[in-house]
Scaffold this active site. Structure first.
Site, short mmCIF file in Angstrom:
data_model
loop_
_atom_site.label_atom_id
_atom_site.label_comp_id
_atom_site.label_asym_id
_atom_site.label_seq_id
_atom_site.Cartn_x
_atom_site.Cartn_y
_atom_site.Cartn_z
N GLY A 12 14.41 -10.83 -13.52
CA GLY A 12 13.65 -9.70 -13.01
C GLY A 12 13.77 -9.55 -11.50
O GLY A 12 14.40 -10.37 -10.83
N MET A 14 11.45 -9.91 -9.18
CA MET A 14 10.84 -11.02 -8.43
C MET A 14 11.57 -12.34 -8.69
O MET A 14 11.75 -13.13 -7.77
CB MET A 14 9.36 -11.14 -8.81
CG MET A 14 8.44 -10.24 -8.03
SD MET A 14 8.66 -10.37 -6.24
CE MET A 14 8.37 -12.11 -5.97
N HIS A 132 3.07 1.97 -6.23
CA HIS A 132 4.17 1.07 -6.56
C HIS A 132 5.35 1.86 -7.12
O HIS A 132 5.19 3.02 -7.52
CB HIS A 132 3.73 0.03 -7.59
CG HIS A 132 2.91 -1.08 -6.99
ND1 HIS A 132 1.56 -0.94 -6.75
CD2 HIS A 132 3.24 -2.32 -6.56
CE1 HIS A 132 1.10 -2.06 -6.20
NE2 HIS A 132 2.10 -2.92 -6.07
N LYS A 136 7.06 -0.09 -12.49
CA LYS A 136 5.93 -1.01 -12.71
C LYS A 136 5.25 -0.72 -14.04
O LYS A 136 5.01 0.43 -14.40
CB LYS A 136 4.92 -0.89 -11.55
CG LYS A 136 3.80 -1.91 -11.64
CD LYS A 136 3.08 -2.10 -10.33
CE LYS A 136 1.90 -3.06 -10.46
NZ LYS A 136 2.30 -4.42 -10.86
#
Ligand code: NAD
Length: 243
Positions: A12, A14, A132, A136
């Protein structure tokens, strides 16, 4: 012995940022797992797992971490209030840092929001606005949820005070309401504003993230810190010594 870090949710946005940032910080990644990979095997080789995956994955992750005595840094958001309560009991069985936002700036925003909520009182209408990127999955963000918790705690209100957006003939705003609004679009990494609006003046506290590396750096700092702690659930305020 160098710290052995496992990344969960490695493919992902992150997860990839954590891998790059660990390299920059000279930290060792011993494993990187994503959907369908051998999480239990990865945990067995690690001192600590850094998780940015999906809220649906948290229970299994915590159960396996408890079995393997692996410390946990949990960055995933999107858990419902009841779900989180049940998961906290599991998380407390290992050293665990659970934070909706690992940035130092946002953790200062939490402290400033607490102070402002206490000083300004109910005359100042509190509203939280977050924005965001379009990808998201959950709303409002974990950071907005934490900001709201702080405001509710300081004002001695419960979650029935929250107004998620407004539409139609809503009537006058009650002083006990706390509004929350989630904007989505483009590639915005994460913006949060807490407003306190009274008759005659308005205070706005804003944080804007422009690079995911801030979350990755904070999560890796938490990983280094948490392995030396006894079992229990900690947050970034503990890691940063802001309490
Ligand atoms: P993303 O969709 O880019 O990545 C999520 C990854 O997790 C994907 O590769 C997906 O395949 C994987 N995944 C899903 N289910 C899994 C499972 N059961 N086991 C292992 N891997 C699984 O999302 P992202 O932008 O990287 O964000 C991930 C989470 O982290 C979200 O909940 C987001 O809100 C949160 N987040 C937290 C912070 C913070 O500071 N705490 C900062 C940014 C994002």
């Amino acid at each position: 012995m160098p710290l052995r870090i496992l990344i969960n949710g490695a493919k992902g946005r992150m997860g990839q940022a954590v891998a790059v940032t660990a390299g920059e910080m000279g930290l060792g990644i011993v494993g990187a797992v994503d959907v369908g990979d051998d999480l239990a095997g990865g945990l067995a080789r690690a001192d600590v797992v850094v998780d940015f995956s999906s809220h649906a994955a948290t229970r299994t992750l915590l159960e396996l971490a408890v079995q393997q005595h692996t410390a946990v840094v949990l960055g995933t958001t999107g858990h419902g209030a009841d779900e989180k309560k049940r998961l906290l009991a599991l998380a407390a069985q290992v050293p665990c840092v659970w934070a909706g936002n690992f940035s130092v700036g946002v953790n200062l925003l939490f402290a400033l929001t607490r102070r402002a909520s206490a000083v300004l009182g109910a005359d100042y209408d509190a509203e939280v606005v977050e924005m965001h990127h379009r990808f998201k999955q959950d709303a409002p963000s974990g950071t907005a949820a934490r900001l709201l918790e702080i405001i509710l705690e300081e004002r001695k209100l419960d979650s029935t005070a929250l107004r998620h957006g407004r539409q139609g003939i809503t009537g006058e705003r009650k002083s006990t309401e706390v509004g929350v609004h989630a904007l989505r679009g483009g590639d915005v990494v994460g913006d949060h504003t807490v407003m306190f609006a009274a008759l005659g003046e308005r205070i706005e506290l804003t944080h804007k993230a422009s690079d995911r590396a801030i979350f990755a750096r904070g999560a890796l700092r938490a990983a280094q810190w948490v392995v030396a702690q006894p079992p229990g659930v900690y947050d970034m305020q503990d890691v940063l010594g802001l309490k």
